[in-house]
Scaffold this motif. Sequence first.
Motif, short mmCIF file in Angstrom:
data_model
loop_
_atom_site.label_atom_id
_atom_site.label_comp_id
_atom_site.label_asym_id
_atom_site.label_seq_id
_atom_site.Cartn_x
_atom_site.Cartn_y
_atom_site.Cartn_z
N PRO A 89 0.82 -1.21 0.00
CA PRO A 89 0.00 0.00 0.00
C PRO A 89 0.85 1.27 0.00
CG PRO A 89 -0.15 -1.13 2.12
CD PRO A 89 0.63 -2.02 1.20
N THR A 105 -5.73 10.24 9.78
CA THR A 105 -6.57 9.18 9.23
C THR A 105 -5.79 8.37 8.20
OG1 THR A 105 -8.64 10.31 9.65
CG2 THR A 105 -8.65 8.72 7.87
N ARG A 106 -5.08 9.07 7.31
CA ARG A 106 -4.32 8.35 6.28
C ARG A 106 -3.26 7.45 6.89
NH1 ARG A 106 -4.14 11.37 0.79
NH2 ARG A 106 -5.97 12.66 1.01
N GLU A 110 -3.09 6.29 10.02
CA GLU A 110 -3.69 5.20 10.80
C GLU A 110 -4.24 4.13 9.86
OE1 GLU A 110 -6.62 6.62 13.53
OE2 GLU A 110 -5.14 7.39 14.94
N ALA A 111 -4.90 4.57 8.79
CA ALA A 111 -5.46 3.60 7.85
C ALA A 111 -4.35 2.79 7.19
CB ALA A 111 -6.30 4.31 6.79
N GLU A 162 -3.28 0.23 9.70
CA GLU A 162 -4.29 -0.83 9.79
C GLU A 162 -4.20 -1.76 8.58
OE1 GLU A 162 -7.55 2.05 12.08
OE2 GLU A 162 -7.95 1.34 10.04
N THR A 163 -3.99 -1.16 7.42
CA THR A 163 -3.91 -1.96 6.19
C THR A 163 -2.69 -2.88 6.23
OG1 THR A 163 -5.01 -0.21 4.97
CG2 THR A 163 -3.80 -1.82 3.67
N ALA A 191 -3.42 -5.71 8.55
CA ALA A 191 -4.40 -6.65 8.00
C ALA A 191 -3.80 -7.52 6.91
CB ALA A 191 -5.59 -5.87 7.45
N ARG A 192 -2.79 -6.99 6.21
CA ARG A 192 -2.19 -7.76 5.11
C ARG A 192 -1.17 -8.79 5.58
NH1 ARG A 192 -1.76 -4.71 -0.22
NH2 ARG A 192 0.28 -5.68 -0.32
N ARG A 217 -8.25 -9.94 12.58
CA ARG A 217 -8.84 -8.65 12.23
C ARG A 217 -7.95 -7.53 12.73
NH1 ARG A 217 -11.71 -8.73 7.92
NH2 ARG A 217 -13.07 -10.54 7.93
N THR A 236 -10.03 3.50 11.72
CA THR A 236 -10.37 4.45 10.66
C THR A 236 -11.58 3.96 9.86
OG1 THR A 236 -8.98 3.43 8.99
CG2 THR A 236 -7.95 5.10 10.41
N GLU A 237 -12.22 4.92 9.22
CA GLU A 237 -13.40 4.59 8.43
C GLU A 237 -13.05 3.73 7.22
OE1 GLU A 237 -12.23 7.49 9.38
OE2 GLU A 237 -12.62 9.11 7.96
N ILE A 238 -11.80 3.77 6.80
CA ILE A 238 -11.40 2.95 5.64
C ILE A 238 -11.55 1.47 6.00
CG2 ILE A 238 -9.37 2.29 4.28
CD1 ILE A 238 -8.71 5.46 4.70
N THR A 239 -10.99 1.11 7.12
CA THR A 239 -11.09 -0.28 7.57
C THR A 239 -12.53 -0.65 7.91
OG1 THR A 239 -8.84 -0.17 8.42
CG2 THR A 239 -10.22 -1.93 9.29
N ARG A 241 -10.04 -11.79 0.45
CA ARG A 241 -10.59 -12.22 1.74
C ARG A 241 -11.26 -11.08 2.51
NH1 ARG A 241 -5.51 -15.27 4.23
NH2 ARG A 241 -4.42 -13.63 3.09
N ARG A 244 -10.19 -8.04 3.06
CA ARG A 244 -9.33 -7.12 3.80
C ARG A 244 -8.88 -5.99 2.88
NH1 ARG A 244 -5.18 -11.50 6.17
NH2 ARG A 244 -4.73 -11.52 3.96
N VAL A 245 -8.55 -4.86 3.50
CA VAL A 245 -8.09 -3.72 2.71
C VAL A 245 -6.74 -4.06 2.09
CG1 VAL A 245 -7.40 -1.30 2.77
CG2 VAL A 245 -9.30 -2.09 4.19
N ARG A 246 -6.66 -3.85 0.79
CA ARG A 246 -5.40 -4.10 0.09
C ARG A 246 -4.66 -2.78 -0.12
NH1 ARG A 246 -3.72 -8.30 -2.55
NH2 ARG A 246 -2.08 -8.08 -4.10
N ASP A 247 -5.44 -1.73 -0.41
CA ASP A 247 -4.87 -0.42 -0.70
C ASP A 247 -6.03 0.58 -0.71
OD1 ASP A 247 -2.99 1.44 -1.26
OD2 ASP A 247 -2.41 0.64 -3.21
N PHE A 248 -5.70 1.83 -0.56
CA PHE A 248 -6.78 2.83 -0.57
C PHE A 248 -6.26 4.17 -1.06
CE2 PHE A 248 -5.36 5.41 2.96
CZ PHE A 248 -4.54 4.54 3.68
N MET A 275 -7.54 8.46 -0.89
CA MET A 275 -8.47 9.38 -0.23
C MET A 275 -8.41 10.74 -0.89
SD MET A 275 -8.06 9.13 3.87
CE MET A 275 -9.26 10.36 4.34
N ARG A 302 -5.85 1.12 -10.55
CA ARG A 302 -6.19 -0.04 -11.38
C ARG A 302 -7.67 -0.38 -11.23
NH1 ARG A 302 -4.23 -1.63 -6.74
NH2 ARG A 302 -5.16 -3.39 -5.63
#
Lengths: 454, 281
Positions: free
Chosen positions: A410, A429-430, A432-433, A436-437, A440-441, A447, B86-89, B121, B123-127, B129, B211
């Motif tokens: 990411p 937020t960016r 932290e997200a 989290e990402t 999670a990966r 979770r 975060t709201e993304i997750t 699965r 889960r967040v792979r990338d995002f 904003m 992508r």
Amino acid sequence: LRTQAFEERAATGGDLLRRHAEAGGDRRLAALRFDPSDAALRLWDFLLTEEDRLREARRRGWKLVGAMKDLGTVPVMAFALPRTAAFYPDGAWWTPCLMEGRDRLFAAAESLGVDASFCPVRAMLGAFVTRDRFPLPDLLVCSVGAVCDDFSAIAQRVAAMGHPILWWEMPFRRAPERGETAVTLPGGARAPAGLVDIVRMELARVRDALADLAGARLDGARLARAIRCANAIRRQVRALRACVFRAPLAPLPALELQIAEMLLPHFCSDRDAAARVIADLLREARRRVRAGQGFGAAGDARLFWVNPVADLRAMALLDACGGRLCGTDFLFTHALDPIPETLPPLEALARSALADPMVGPADQRARRIAREMRRLGAEALVISRIPGASHCAHEGSRIAEIVHRGLDVPVVEIEVPSVLDPVAPALRTRLEALVETVRARRPSAARPRSRRTP
Amino acid sequence: VTGGKPRFWAGVDAGSRVIKAVIFDSAAGRVRAAGALDQGVDQAGLARGLLLSLLAETGLGRRDLGAVVATGYGRAAVVDADTTITEITCHARGVTHAHANAAAVIDIGGQDSKFVHLDGRGRVRDFSMNDRCAAGTGRFLEIVAGRLGTPLSALGAMAAAADRPAAISSMCAVFAETEIVGLLAAQERPENIVAGVLDAIASRVAAMAGRKPAGTVYFTGGVALVDGMAQALERALGQPVTVACDPRMTGAVGAALLAAEGARKSPAAGGGSGLAARHGG
């Protein structure tokens, strides 16, 4: 260690930073979280006393060289001369952050037509107007060409104010064509030998001007000694980075590491003292690693950070969000590479200068970042754009694309203004997200876990 | 409490315009209660009031809650939360709870928009904003509705009545508003302007996608309730976009699910300040 932050120890001159925060008016310092070690406090004090050192040098009759738009070439040459010190006027870009924007540098720049559409380095122009941030240098040297358009515009305004500048041309580092004689630069990039010749001739002009200023010869032996000194500091910084990036727990916060790295190109006006400050920091970092101490937690996300930030608190935010640095590219990676000691000194300096990531294709920089990320086991990339800086207007998206394609990690792009308060929630937020990402990966991830926003 | 484990979990999505909250029943695998309030000055008080009203509605006590997870722009202000995510997750989790096949999530809220790529699965792979400009957010729709003197809820019907969507080319909401004023002066039909605005928002969101997602894209957030927005996104992305089940509550549902799945307080969280922790007995 974090619980000790803010507790400056009296035994080591605990008032060092308070002096800057209260007497100096650097109010934002009071809101920064510091590494409480003696070595880190000395680093901060060294950074914040640069003006004092410059004024003292002036008082003692030393010559002062302002090395503008220079990330590690002219200062090496200037410190080769007796009674001569170089500094980085562009470094004024951190002043609005430390002073909470209350010191009028931006307003002074804007009064000369250089507004917020320019890079925060415009604070330097304000410093030339207010004349209270650093003594006026005896010689101003500035690279121009394949560097940064808006910086050139700012420097031209400085020149128009009556401060003569010795401009030297930096060509764009293109790939060698078929059949063209090419050389390998520090860091591994290849460039046409003709480009190195251009830079070498330009640096010869700079050398002559420096020698005239100092009233001393700047011969090969002096330059060779200065290169060896610079390389010794580069080795120390590389060792510090390796120690911080590879340790199970980060032995230094991201903020202090950025400042330590920022000493590298210009030595913060005192090459020998910079070497001692970095050596102390390295010793402390190694001691902590041996003792199993560090900041954050073992599971913190391993992030690679691209570009320096104008507001230092962004680096502290990275730590607070559960990230840690496992690699950086603060735009001067060429200043981490050793200057070749087996070549004639000017040739070696020219090759080093031409290796500057800023003067070559964005793809080359991106590929080096991707290689480093792979080597260091980075789990994500943060690209910090510098608002208004022409050299990174589109570079970020190219770096993101190449890293994404090559590593499938990411990537977030952020923009950190000189005073980040208005964007702090979004920035948090960016980051932290991203953390989290990353978590999670991980293959073992259940979770995502989170941390409470302080 | 079932088998020694709590059964009910709360999620609070403190958005910039609206606070949403749900109580999730992990034994039944469904939302037990949900509610929303307009955001205001006393964000902590509003969130607490909403949560307490949901507890009262369901006949539950505070001690019945396993944990409270807060998300959204104002998550730090939800003092009753045990932790924040975060709201993304949270949006990703909320979507995959209802739509296991999701490949990506578009969330357009009041003041930002996000494009979240998911792995196979859930889960967040990338995002990506957008929080720097209102032109890709619900705030832009509010500005347009205000300028046209029409309620937000009427925008979808207006867009559906457009015969030729206007081209809104400005990348900034302020300049776009100026552009709209110019279109009105040129006697462009308001319906065409609204359709053009939806297309403009969609093109900004699509630009964040990078992508192309290989699968279904779900649309969450308050703007998903605007008729025609999903279709505009489909045109911009060149692939189907499905409005998520109860899109406004997705973030709160995700937060509650993550609470149930064991999002625990981090060391930085401080000890036991959450509503559930303090009142859980």
